[in-house]
Design an enzyme around this catalytic site. Structure first.
Site, short mmCIF file in Angstrom:
data_model
loop_
_atom_site.label_atom_id
_atom_site.label_comp_id
_atom_site.label_asym_id
_atom_site.label_seq_id
_atom_site.Cartn_x
_atom_site.Cartn_y
_atom_site.Cartn_z
N ASN A 32 -46.76 -34.35 44.55
CA ASN A 32 -47.00 -34.35 45.81
C ASN A 32 -48.41 -34.17 45.86
OD1 ASN A 32 -47.27 -33.35 48.34
ND2 ASN A 32 -46.36 -31.19 48.10
N LYS A 74 -49.98 -34.29 48.97
CA LYS A 74 -50.25 -33.40 50.12
C LYS A 74 -51.48 -34.25 50.98
CE LYS A 74 -49.20 -29.15 47.66
NZ LYS A 74 -49.22 -27.59 47.58
N HIS A 78 -41.00 -28.63 52.44
CA HIS A 78 -42.17 -27.98 51.57
C HIS A 78 -42.37 -26.66 52.32
CE1 HIS A 78 -45.72 -27.02 49.62
NE2 HIS A 78 -45.20 -28.00 48.69
N GLU A 125 -45.29 -25.42 53.01
CA GLU A 125 -46.53 -25.44 53.95
C GLU A 125 -45.84 -26.45 55.18
OE1 GLU A 125 -48.66 -28.02 51.19
OE2 GLU A 125 -49.05 -26.33 49.82
N GLU A 160 -39.93 -23.79 44.70
CA GLU A 160 -41.19 -23.48 44.56
C GLU A 160 -41.93 -22.00 45.16
OE1 GLU A 160 -43.79 -27.53 44.40
OE2 GLU A 160 -43.26 -27.06 46.41
N GLY A 204 -50.77 -23.86 44.14
CA GLY A 204 -52.06 -23.75 44.30
C GLY A 204 -52.70 -22.56 43.93
N SER A 260 -48.16 -24.43 40.65
CA SER A 260 -49.30 -24.33 39.45
C SER A 260 -48.70 -24.97 38.18
CB SER A 260 -49.77 -22.83 39.35
OG SER A 260 -50.39 -22.48 40.67
P1 PGA Z 1 -49.43 -27.13 42.95
O1 PGA Z 1 -48.58 -27.42 44.26
O2 PGA Z 1 -48.88 -27.71 41.89
O3 PGA Z 1 -50.84 -27.27 43.43
O4 PGA Z 1 -49.46 -25.68 43.00
C1 PGA Z 1 -47.14 -27.45 44.27
C2 PGA Z 1 -46.58 -28.00 45.33
O5 PGA Z 1 -47.07 -27.50 46.27
O6 PGA Z 1 -45.74 -29.08 45.48
#
Ligand code: PGA
Length: 246
Positions: free
Chosen positions: A9, A11, A92, A94, A162, A168, A203
């Site tokens: 992803n 983003k 997601h 976000e 997640e 992140g 992560s």
């Molecule tokens: P990350 O994000 O691997 O940077 O923690 C995962 C995601 O939001 O899909």
């Protein structure tokens, strides 16, 4: 056996320069696992060309819940399908947090994606406050039940667990917590629960992918930061491939 998946992803990251990373990723051995890259919409057409002849698949990061019409700035499931996209990430955290997406809206988007023949990657996950309050499993299973439309089956839907606090941040739940959550998720999938893939996200790095992807009920990962560079994503793909061969 469920095939493992490494999904990336991107983003709101990635420029034309990133195409060289994708060429390198397309050179990976992808025989037994599935690999999906979800770039920003601006890069989808170029990436579709870059991955021709490889087993890499391309996904969107969102779509609108209506089929078409006067929705300035939006992209429909049919538009993604029309150019050769196979997957779309929906729900997601976000999008839930910054764009106010509810379970109900996400279920509508997934229904639309299914109508267009897209595989939906449904994201669910608890916040740190919810985990600390001992509500993680209740929150996540309720998101699952309320976001998953009746059309969902193991062919057209992938679940991604997640934890919001792991995205992140470099923090990852313990293996036991991941297994506990994935077992609870699988137990609440209404149809096709044994065959549906349930990914872990938050992560995932080259250093922990193998260990996490090998856990019970974990069928691979949804990877943010570590999917942007071939040097990081290639070992993650290799972990998914190796575990799918076993
Ligand atoms: P990350 O994000 O691997 O940077 O923690 C995962 C995601 O939001 O899909």
């Amino acid at each position: 056996m469920r095939k493992k998946i490494a999904a990336g992803n991107w983003k709101m990251n990635g420029r034309k320069l990133s195409l060289s990373e994708v060429y390198a990723m397309a050179g990976a051995e992808i025989e037994n696992c599935e690999v999906i890259i979800c770039p920003p919409a601006t890069l989808i057409p170029d990436l579709l060309v870059s991955v021709q002849g490889s087993n890499l698949q391309i996904g969107g990061q969102n779509c609108h819940h209506e089929a078409e019409g006067a929705y300035t700035g939006e992209i429909s499931a049919n538009m993604l399908r029309d150019i050769g996209v196979t997957h779309v990430i929906l729900g997601h955290s976000e999008r839930r947090e910054y764009f106010g997406e509810s379970d109900e809206l996400i279920a509508q988007k997934i229904t639309r994606a299914h109508e267009q023949g897209l595989v939906a990657i449904l994201c669910i996950g608890e916040t740190l406050a919810e985990r600390e309050a001992g509500q993680a499993i209740d929150i996540v299973t309720s998101q699952l039940i309320n976001s998953l439309p009746k059309s969902a089956n193991a062919e057209n839907t992938i679940i991604a667990y997640e934890p919001v606090w792991a995205i992140g941040t470099g923090k990852v739940p313990s293996n036991a917590d991941i297994e506990e959550m994935h077992a609870a998720i699988r137990a609440h999938i209404p149809h096709d629960s044994e065959a549906m893939r349930v990914l872990y996200g938050g992560s995932v790095k080259p250093t922990n992918a193998m260990e996490i992807f090998a856990l019970n009920n974990v069928d691979g990962g949804l990877v943010g930061g570590a999917s942007l560079k071939a040097e990081d994503f290639l070992p993650i793909i290799a972990a998914a491939e190796q575990l799918s061969q076993e």
